[in-house]
Design a protein around this motif. Sequence first.
Motif, PDB file in Angstrom:
ATOM      1  N   ARG A 102      44.021  34.785  48.479  1.00  0.00           N
ATOM      2  CA  ARG A 102      42.972  35.303  49.471  1.00  0.00           C
ATOM      3  C   ARG A 102      42.874  36.750  49.554  1.00  0.00           C
ATOM      4  NH1 ARG A 102      44.887  34.697  54.834  1.00  0.00           N
ATOM      5  NH2 ARG A 102      44.516  37.076  55.553  1.00  0.00           N
ATOM      6  N   VAL A 103      41.435  37.331  49.263  1.00  0.00           N
ATOM      7  CA  VAL A 103      41.300  38.578  49.276  1.00  0.00           C
ATOM      8  C   VAL A 103      40.425  39.120  50.508  1.00  0.00           C
ATOM      9  CG1 VAL A 103      40.761  40.736  48.025  1.00  0.00           C
ATOM     10  CG2 VAL A 103      41.770  38.999  46.893  1.00  0.00           C
ATOM     11  N   VAL A 155      48.046  28.638  45.813  1.00  0.00           N
ATOM     12  CA  VAL A 155      46.887  28.688  46.713  1.00  0.00           C
ATOM     13  C   VAL A 155      47.464  28.814  48.055  1.00  0.00           C
ATOM     14  CG1 VAL A 155      45.135  27.365  47.901  1.00  0.00           C
ATOM     15  CG2 VAL A 155      45.629  26.830  45.341  1.00  0.00           C
ATOM     16  N   GLY A 156      46.954  29.792  48.509  1.00  0.00           N
ATOM     17  CA  GLY A 156      47.124  30.085  50.250  1.00  0.00           C
ATOM     18  C   GLY A 156      47.859  31.262  50.023  1.00  0.00           C
ATOM     19  N   GLU A 157      48.308  32.109  48.937  1.00  0.00           N
ATOM     20  CA  GLU A 157      49.053  33.235  49.246  1.00  0.00           C
ATOM     21  C   GLU A 157      47.996  34.222  49.298  1.00  0.00           C
ATOM     22  OE1 GLU A 157      52.556  32.814  45.717  1.00  0.00           O
ATOM     23  OE2 GLU A 157      50.754  34.016  45.303  1.00  0.00           O
ATOM     24  N   THR A 158      48.184  35.589  50.029  1.00  0.00           N
ATOM     25  CA  THR A 158      47.361  36.162  50.417  1.00  0.00           C
ATOM     26  C   THR A 158      47.691  37.807  49.746  1.00  0.00           C
ATOM     27  OG1 THR A 158      48.765  36.847  52.492  1.00  0.00           O
ATOM     28  CG2 THR A 158      47.086  35.313  52.803  1.00  0.00           C
ATOM     29  N   LEU A 159      46.709  38.551  49.792  1.00  0.00           N
ATOM     30  CA  LEU A 159      46.701  39.889  49.250  1.00  0.00           C
ATOM     31  C   LEU A 159      45.868  40.721  50.092  1.00  0.00           C
ATOM     32  CD1 LEU A 159      48.097  41.428  46.635  1.00  0.00           C
ATOM     33  CD2 LEU A 159      45.680  41.242  45.767  1.00  0.00           C
ATOM     34  N   SER A 195      50.414  40.656  57.966  1.00  0.00           N
ATOM     35  CA  SER A 195      48.836  40.343  57.987  1.00  0.00           C
ATOM     36  C   SER A 195      48.644  39.886  56.294  1.00  0.00           C
ATOM     37  CB  SER A 195      48.209  41.474  58.394  1.00  0.00           C
ATOM     38  OG  SER A 195      48.248  42.740  57.760  1.00  0.00           O
ATOM     39  N   HIS A 196      49.195  40.926  55.450  1.00  0.00           N
ATOM     40  CA  HIS A 196      48.872  40.807  53.915  1.00  0.00           C
ATOM     41  C   HIS A 196      50.245  41.080  53.215  1.00  0.00           C
ATOM     42  CE1 HIS A 196      44.929  41.374  55.961  1.00  0.00           C
ATOM     43  NE2 HIS A 196      44.488  40.861  54.940  1.00  0.00           N
ATOM     44  N   ASP A 197      50.066  40.854  51.996  1.00  0.00           N
ATOM     45  CA  ASP A 197      51.085  41.183  50.972  1.00  0.00           C
ATOM     46  C   ASP A 197      50.986  42.670  50.591  1.00  0.00           C
ATOM     47  OD1 ASP A 197      52.611  38.633  51.078  1.00  0.00           O
ATOM     48  OD2 ASP A 197      50.825  37.860  50.008  1.00  0.00           O
ATOM     49  N   ALA A 198      49.469  43.030  50.339  1.00  0.00           N
ATOM     50  CA  ALA A 198      49.509  44.440  50.022  1.00  0.00           C
ATOM     51  C   ALA A 198      48.231  44.858  50.409  1.00  0.00           C
ATOM     52  CB  ALA A 198      49.727  44.421  48.343  1.00  0.00           C
ATOM     53  N   TRP A 199      47.845  46.387  50.474  1.00  0.00           N
ATOM     54  CA  TRP A 199      46.766  46.827  50.777  1.00  0.00           C
ATOM     55  C   TRP A 199      46.323  47.662  49.373  1.00  0.00           C
ATOM     56  CZ3 TRP A 199      43.897  47.877  55.364  1.00  0.00           C
ATOM     57  CH2 TRP A 199      44.057  46.914  56.413  1.00  0.00           C
ATOM     58  N   VAL A 200      44.956  47.603  48.905  1.00  0.00           N
ATOM     59  CA  VAL A 200      44.554  48.269  47.801  1.00  0.00           C
ATOM     60  C   VAL A 200      43.486  49.046  48.116  1.00  0.00           C
ATOM     61  CG1 VAL A 200      43.861  48.156  45.353  1.00  0.00           C
ATOM     62  CG2 VAL A 200      45.493  46.277  46.569  1.00  0.00           C
ATOM     63  N   GLY A 240      31.787  47.123  38.991  1.00  0.00           N
ATOM     64  CA  GLY A 240      32.775  46.350  38.337  1.00  0.00           C
ATOM     65  C   GLY A 240      34.075  46.304  38.680  1.00  0.00           C
ATOM     66  N   MET A 241      34.589  47.520  39.068  1.00  0.00           N
ATOM     67  CA  MET A 241      35.871  47.945  39.457  1.00  0.00           C
ATOM     68  C   MET A 241      36.010  48.280  40.861  1.00  0.00           C
ATOM     69  SD  MET A 241      38.879  47.147  38.060  1.00  0.00           S
ATOM     70  CE  MET A 241      38.711  47.151  36.452  1.00  0.00           C
ATOM     71  N   PRO A 242      36.277  47.644  41.796  1.00  0.00           N
ATOM     72  CA  PRO A 242      37.242  46.671  41.721  1.00  0.00           C
ATOM     73  C   PRO A 242      36.515  44.929  42.088  1.00  0.00           C
ATOM     74  CG  PRO A 242      37.029  47.315  44.030  1.00  0.00           C
ATOM     75  CD  PRO A 242      36.033  48.266  43.193  1.00  0.00           C
ATOM     76  N   VAL A 243      35.320  44.912  42.054  1.00  0.00           N
ATOM     77  CA  VAL A 243      34.576  43.745  42.398  1.00  0.00           C
ATOM     78  C   VAL A 243      35.073  42.684  41.430  1.00  0.00           C
ATOM     79  CG1 VAL A 243      32.562  42.285  42.228  1.00  0.00           C
ATOM     80  CG2 VAL A 243      32.514  44.452  43.378  1.00  0.00           C
ATOM     81  N   GLU A 244      35.075  42.856  39.866  1.00  0.00           N
ATOM     82  CA  GLU A 244      35.605  41.903  38.818  1.00  0.00           C
ATOM     83  C   GLU A 244      37.437  41.470  39.539  1.00  0.00           C
ATOM     84  OE1 GLU A 244      34.164  40.327  36.908  1.00  0.00           O
ATOM     85  OE2 GLU A 244      32.265  41.026  37.871  1.00  0.00           O
ATOM     86  N   VAL A 245      37.920  42.721  39.612  1.00  0.00           N
ATOM     87  CA  VAL A 245      39.613  42.256  40.179  1.00  0.00           C
ATOM     88  C   VAL A 245      39.682  41.133  41.459  1.00  0.00           C
ATOM     89  CG1 VAL A 245      41.471  43.278  41.140  1.00  0.00           C
ATOM     90  CG2 VAL A 245      40.232  44.579  39.223  1.00  0.00           C
ATOM     91  N   ILE A 246      38.702  41.813  42.289  1.00  0.00           N
ATOM     92  CA  ILE A 246      38.616  40.714  43.668  1.00  0.00           C
ATOM     93  C   ILE A 246      38.364  39.222  43.015  1.00  0.00           C
ATOM     94  CG2 ILE A 246      37.227  39.993  45.625  1.00  0.00           C
ATOM     95  CD1 ILE A 246      37.097  43.147  46.022  1.00  0.00           C
ATOM     96  N   ARG A 247      37.334  38.958  42.028  1.00  0.00           N
ATOM     97  CA  ARG A 247      37.016  37.701  41.575  1.00  0.00           C
ATOM     98  C   ARG A 247      38.241  37.015  40.837  1.00  0.00           C
ATOM     99  NH1 ARG A 247      31.112  39.486  39.107  1.00  0.00           N
ATOM    100  NH2 ARG A 247      29.784  39.334  41.374  1.00  0.00           N
ATOM    101  N   GLN A 248      38.855  37.907  40.051  1.00  0.00           N
ATOM    102  CA  GLN A 248      40.080  37.469  39.231  1.00  0.00           C
ATOM    103  C   GLN A 248      41.076  36.904  40.176  1.00  0.00           C
ATOM    104  OE1 GLN A 248      40.616  37.583  35.620  1.00  0.00           O
ATOM    105  NE2 GLN A 248      41.347  35.799  36.582  1.00  0.00           N
ATOM    106  N   LEU A 249      41.642  37.573  41.213  1.00  0.00           N
ATOM    107  CA  LEU A 249      42.669  37.296  42.260  1.00  0.00           C
ATOM    108  C   LEU A 249      42.137  35.900  42.932  1.00  0.00           C
ATOM    109  CD1 LEU A 249      43.558  40.811  43.531  1.00  0.00           C
ATOM    110  CD2 LEU A 249      44.978  39.244  42.256  1.00  0.00           C
TER     111      LEU A 249
END
Length: 294
Positions: free
Chosen positions: A24-25, A290-294, A45-50, A9-18
Amino acid sequence: MEEQYRHDGMPVEVIRQLTSWGHRVDVLRPGSSLVPVSEAVRKGSHDAWVLKTVSGGPGLTLLEAAAAVGLTTVNDARAIRGVRDKALAAAIGRSHGLPVPLTYAVARWETLSEIPEADYPLVVKPADGSSGRGVHLVSSPIRLKEMGAKLAGEGVLIAQPYVPNSGTDLKVYCVGGELYATERCSPLHPGRPIPERRVELSTEVARIAAEVGEVYGLDLYGVDVLLGPDGPVVVDVNDFPSFRRVPDAPARVARAVLKLARDGGAAPPPAAVVTSLHAARTPAQMPAAVGETL
């Protein structure tokens, strides 16, 4: 994230929320995939790595690579390294005045026999353990010898004098500078069927939990606290925990990740919200382009 978390559930639900907010995740599973590191980890390449990984998993290497080229990481890669090694975490915590138990570290379990008998009973666990794996309550030096087979092969071990408690511990979560707490059955007392439940935080525990974030440099984290006879004791610190029982956890964590990505990893110090810990809040919506990346 590691394979074991691909359906979690964590982090899958966070990915769905973003994703629902238009971000883009990209998901990397370094434990089972061929990762083109030189291409994946590069500026722009990305705004952040988690990172969501087990102790000793290959994901931390990727996160450290991202940090090395100047990318934002959540949490800071050096902070994660500081809590993943429980011996290192204990040294850091005690040196900064946190209520962390006296901690011994050994490369071979036999060396634990040198611990004074006055320090028993002991809690012994792997220095790179997680999710309660390999945690043992050792009542005496004789019992230590009897448990040798279980302790062998665990790598570096830590041992701490047992803190007398009620059989429950507190799990305190920090999300976006806010603190939440649950009470649960201690892994050392599995025979006590106590359901996990939300609880109010005392001022003292809230202060300690906030200090943990400052001391270790963590933005999203969990703290395990025992209420001993001499007051609260910090027995473990986790980067990116499950956030169980945190209200609306996926959205709260997603908003925290977005803010850290936009601020370059800088988060408000948790101590700033302790005085208003129980105030009702309605987190502001954070629309995504739309189009922002993470």
